[in-house]
Scaffold this active site. Structure first.
Site, PDB file in Angstrom:
ATOM      1  N   LYS A   1      37.578  29.623  43.758  1.00  0.00           N
ATOM      2  CA  LYS A   1      37.595  29.649  42.288  1.00  0.00           C
ATOM      3  C   LYS A   1      38.517  28.562  41.737  1.00  0.00           C
ATOM      4  CE  LYS A   1      39.129  33.554  40.253  1.00  0.00           C
ATOM      5  NZ  LYS A   1      40.303  33.300  39.391  1.00  0.00           N
ATOM      6  N   SER A   2      39.704  28.441  42.299  1.00  0.00           N
ATOM      7  CA  SER A   2      40.659  27.446  41.786  1.00  0.00           C
ATOM      8  C   SER A   2      40.090  26.035  41.917  1.00  0.00           C
ATOM      9  CB  SER A   2      41.963  27.521  42.584  1.00  0.00           C
ATOM     10  OG  SER A   2      42.600  28.749  42.365  1.00  0.00           O
TER      11      SER A   2
ATOM     12  N   ARG B   1      38.776  23.240  38.930  1.00  0.00           N
ATOM     13  CA  ARG B   1      39.362  21.895  38.884  1.00  0.00           C
ATOM     14  C   ARG B   1      38.296  20.817  39.058  1.00  0.00           C
ATOM     15  NH1 ARG B   1      43.122  25.561  40.059  1.00  0.00           N
ATOM     16  NH2 ARG B   1      45.344  25.126  39.806  1.00  0.00           N
TER      17      ARG B   1
ATOM     18  N   GLY C   1      42.358  33.220  33.113  1.00  0.00           N
ATOM     19  CA  GLY C   1      43.676  32.654  32.825  1.00  0.00           C
ATOM     20  C   GLY C   1      43.773  31.211  33.284  1.00  0.00           C
TER      21      GLY C   1
ATOM     22  N   SER D   1      54.178  28.760  39.155  1.00  0.00           N
ATOM     23  CA  SER D   1      52.815  28.972  38.662  1.00  0.00           C
ATOM     24  C   SER D   1      52.018  27.678  38.762  1.00  0.00           C
ATOM     25  CB  SER D   1      52.850  29.439  37.200  1.00  0.00           C
ATOM     26  OG  SER D   1      51.561  29.308  36.634  1.00  0.00           O
TER      27      SER D   1
ATOM     28  N   GLN E   1      49.122  27.335  37.598  1.00  0.00           N
ATOM     29  CA  GLN E   1      48.426  27.137  36.326  1.00  0.00           C
ATOM     30  C   GLN E   1      49.316  26.360  35.354  1.00  0.00           C
ATOM     31  OE1 GLN E   1      47.264  31.079  35.106  1.00  0.00           O
ATOM     32  NE2 GLN E   1      45.618  31.182  36.619  1.00  0.00           N
TER      33      GLN E   1
ATOM     34  N   ASP F   1      47.481  36.240  44.669  1.00  0.00           N
ATOM     35  CA  ASP F   1      46.310  37.036  44.271  1.00  0.00           C
ATOM     36  C   ASP F   1      45.948  38.115  45.289  1.00  0.00           C
ATOM     37  OD1 ASP F   1      46.008  35.662  41.900  1.00  0.00           O
ATOM     38  OD2 ASP F   1      44.665  34.167  42.773  1.00  0.00           O
TER      39      ASP F   1
ATOM     40  N   LYS G   1      48.892  39.668  35.433  1.00  0.00           N
ATOM     41  CA  LYS G   1      47.611  39.110  35.897  1.00  0.00           C
ATOM     42  C   LYS G   1      46.477  39.743  35.067  1.00  0.00           C
ATOM     43  CE  LYS G   1      49.147  36.245  38.944  1.00  0.00           C
ATOM     44  NZ  LYS G   1      48.961  34.805  38.708  1.00  0.00           N
TER      45      LYS G   1
ATOM     46  N   ARG H   1      40.053  42.093  41.219  1.00  0.00           N
ATOM     47  CA  ARG H   1      40.706  42.276  42.526  1.00  0.00           C
ATOM     48  C   ARG H   1      41.144  43.730  42.747  1.00  0.00           C
ATOM     49  NH1 ARG H   1      40.456  36.999  43.943  1.00  0.00           N
ATOM     50  NH2 ARG H   1      41.279  35.490  42.461  1.00  0.00           N
TER      51      ARG H   1
HETATM   52  C1  S3P Z   1      45.515  29.959  39.969  1.00  0.00           C
HETATM   53  C2  S3P Z   1      46.863  30.183  40.052  1.00  0.00           C
HETATM   54  C3  S3P Z   1      47.457  31.519  40.169  1.00  0.00           C
HETATM   55  C4  S3P Z   1      46.427  32.581  40.528  1.00  0.00           C
HETATM   56  C5  S3P Z   1      45.130  32.418  39.787  1.00  0.00           C
HETATM   57  C6  S3P Z   1      44.529  31.049  40.042  1.00  0.00           C
HETATM   58  C7  S3P Z   1      45.043  28.568  39.827  1.00  0.00           C
HETATM   59  O1  S3P Z   1      48.059  31.860  38.936  1.00  0.00           O
HETATM   60  O2  S3P Z   1      46.955  33.873  40.294  1.00  0.00           O
HETATM   61  O3  S3P Z   1      44.195  33.408  40.195  1.00  0.00           O
HETATM   62  O4  S3P Z   1      43.850  28.308  40.031  1.00  0.00           O
HETATM   63  O5  S3P Z   1      45.876  27.702  39.512  1.00  0.00           O
HETATM   64  P1  S3P Z   1      49.577  31.401  38.623  1.00  0.00           P
HETATM   65  O6  S3P Z   1      49.669  29.992  38.992  1.00  0.00           O
HETATM   66  O7  S3P Z   1      49.798  31.619  37.174  1.00  0.00           O
HETATM   67  O8  S3P Z   1      50.424  32.300  39.478  1.00  0.00           O
END
Ligand code: S3P
Length: 436
Positions: A21-22, A26, A94, A166, A168, A314, A341, A386
């Site tokens: 997913k991440s 991107r 998020g 983080s 993100q 996660d 979360k 999750r």
């Molecule tokens: C993610 C970063 C994580 C993770 C999220 C995906 C990302 O959050 O919990 O599911 O893709 O950068 P945080 O960086 O806020 O911990």
């Protein structure tokens, strides 16, 4: 929608979980601001990434999807996006909201980011505050969505010490740094996932790391690339757990991303006695990948090293289930981030595990879980993908049928979850319609 899971004989099998997913988010966003085409194969067709895809289309980016899980993004360059005619609805994601906030902060046009009920309650001050220090103008509802980003502000690079680890937040600041005057640096309190740094570098951006500080320089043109998205280790964790807590199972999980900034779950489960073997370790573009062989294991309690938390952020719903199936009392601490979360994951897991007869003690930033037999009942997922998947797996070794409520959001990260679990012997069915 709900799941009904009955006591199961989880056996052998071989699975390929959906794309990461991440990395999928991107690939879309970075491909959009590169020059030329980016092709991402193995892309995750889950609701979260599809929200990012739709938002980019509203920003004037052409993206073609094919049936074989690949997408082709025709990059518009750093300054080629155009003002959206509508608010950008990022659903449950998020990651999408925080990364878009960084990407849009330095544009010449204004935009508004919104999301579902869960996302609307999540803290955005952590990205808004550093971006405003860079010169952005962002209005929020007291630090929560919707976020109105006012365009036309020239950003200036900052050197920012992040209060929480983080990826993100780090990614949002680095993306804004592409549009800033001067260098932008982020100091991480602990290393978080580094997919942004890897992919931006591969596309030609100037990104460098010096110990815990990651920096980006504006000015380098980015070019589109071919990306092969590996399977998502966060999704793989669920069939992995199903095999580990079963009596006699061996499951192969093929083509899973094992980036060391993500692979804390493997370290932690091995500390608990899990038999997890990595085969065929290789690279998929810029990301390390392996096939994972998982065998049923007698798990034992541990005291978690909090330094591992950002590397497995996660995976704690699943790790709590592992603790419930382990011999002894496992102590988890350093988990305050879990409370913000998709749901408050400490309290959501504590409530459901209690329903299933597990003894535990909840703390502000952690939980102590004593292993024991899993009972039956109805548990709430709080619409958190999750939490729903963790309880589905826990239920495979319960003494009777478990009902898990409100599971539609599993589709945000793991389309095909029910079929994949069924294929290794989990007795799971999905019932009801969305909202029931
Ligand atoms: C993610 C970063 C994580 C993770 C999220 C995906 C990302 O959050 O919990 O599911 O893709 O950068 P945080 O960086 O806020 O911990």
């Amino acid at each position: 929608m709900h799941y009904l899971v009955s006591p199961s004989a989880v056996g052998n099998g071989s699975l390929r979980v959906p794309g990461d997913k991440s990395i999928s988010h991107r690939a879309l966003m970075f491909g959009a601001i590169a020059e030329g085409q980016t092709r991402a194969s193995g892309f995750l067709n889950g609701a979260d990434c599809l929200a990012t895809l739709a938002a980019l289309r509203s920003l004037g980016v052409n993206i073609e999807e094919s049936a074989d899980h690949s997408v082709v993004i025709t990059g518009v360059g750093l300054h080629g996006m155009r003002a959206p005619a509508i608010d950008l609805d990022l659903g449950n994601s998020g990651t999408a909201m925080r990364l878009f906030c960084g990407l849009l902060a330095g544009q010449s046009f204004s935009s508004t980011l919104c999301g579902d009920e869960s996302l609307s309650g999540r803290p955005m001050g952590r990205v808004v505050e550093p971006l405003m220090r860079m010169g952005a103008e962002i209005h929020s509802a007291d630090g929560r969505p919707p976020l109105k980003i006012v365009g036309g502000n020239q950003l200036t690079g900052i050197d920012y010490a992040m209060p929480v680890a983080s990826a993100q937040v780090k990614s949002a600041i680095l993306l804004a740094g592409l549009y800033a005057h001067g260098a932008t640096s982020v100091l991480e309190p602990a290393v978080s996932r580094d997919h942004t740094e890897r992919m931006l570098t591969a596309m030609g951006a100037t990104v460098y790391r010096d110990a815990e500080r990651v920096s980006i320089l504006p000015g380098s043109a980015m070019r589109g690339i071919d990306i092969v998205v590996p399977g998502d280790l966060s999704s793989a964790t669920f069939p992995m757990l199903a095999a580990l807590i079963a009596d006699n199972s061996c499951v192969m999980l093929e083509n899973v991303g094992v980036n060391p900034t993500r692979a804390g779950v493997i370290t932690i489960l091995r500390q608990m006695g899990a038999d997890i073997r990595l085969h065929n370790e290789r690279r998929c573009g810029d990301e390390p990948v392996a096939d994972l062989e998982i065998r049923s294991s007698k798990l034992r309690a541990i005291t978690l090293d909090p330094a591992l938390v950002p590397l497995a952020i996660d995976e704690f719903p699943a790790l709590f289930v592992a603790a419930a199936c382990a011999e002894g009392t496992t102590e988890f601490s350093g988990l305050a981030e879990l409370r913000v979360k998709e749901s408050d994951r400490i309290s959501a897991m504590a409530d459901g595990l209690r329903v299933l007869g597990i003894r535990l003690e909840e703390q502000p930033d952690g939980i102590r879980i004593s292993g024991g037999p899993i009972g039956s009942g109805t548990v709430q997922s709080h619409s958190d993908h999750r939490i729903a998947m963790a309880f589905a797996v826990a239920a495979s070794r319960a003494n009777d049928t478990v009902r898990i409520e409100d599971v539609a959001n599993v589709n945000t990260s793991f389309p095909g979850f029910v079929d994949q679990l069924q294929s290794i012997g989990v007795d799971i069915i999905q019932g009801g319609v969305a909202g029931s």
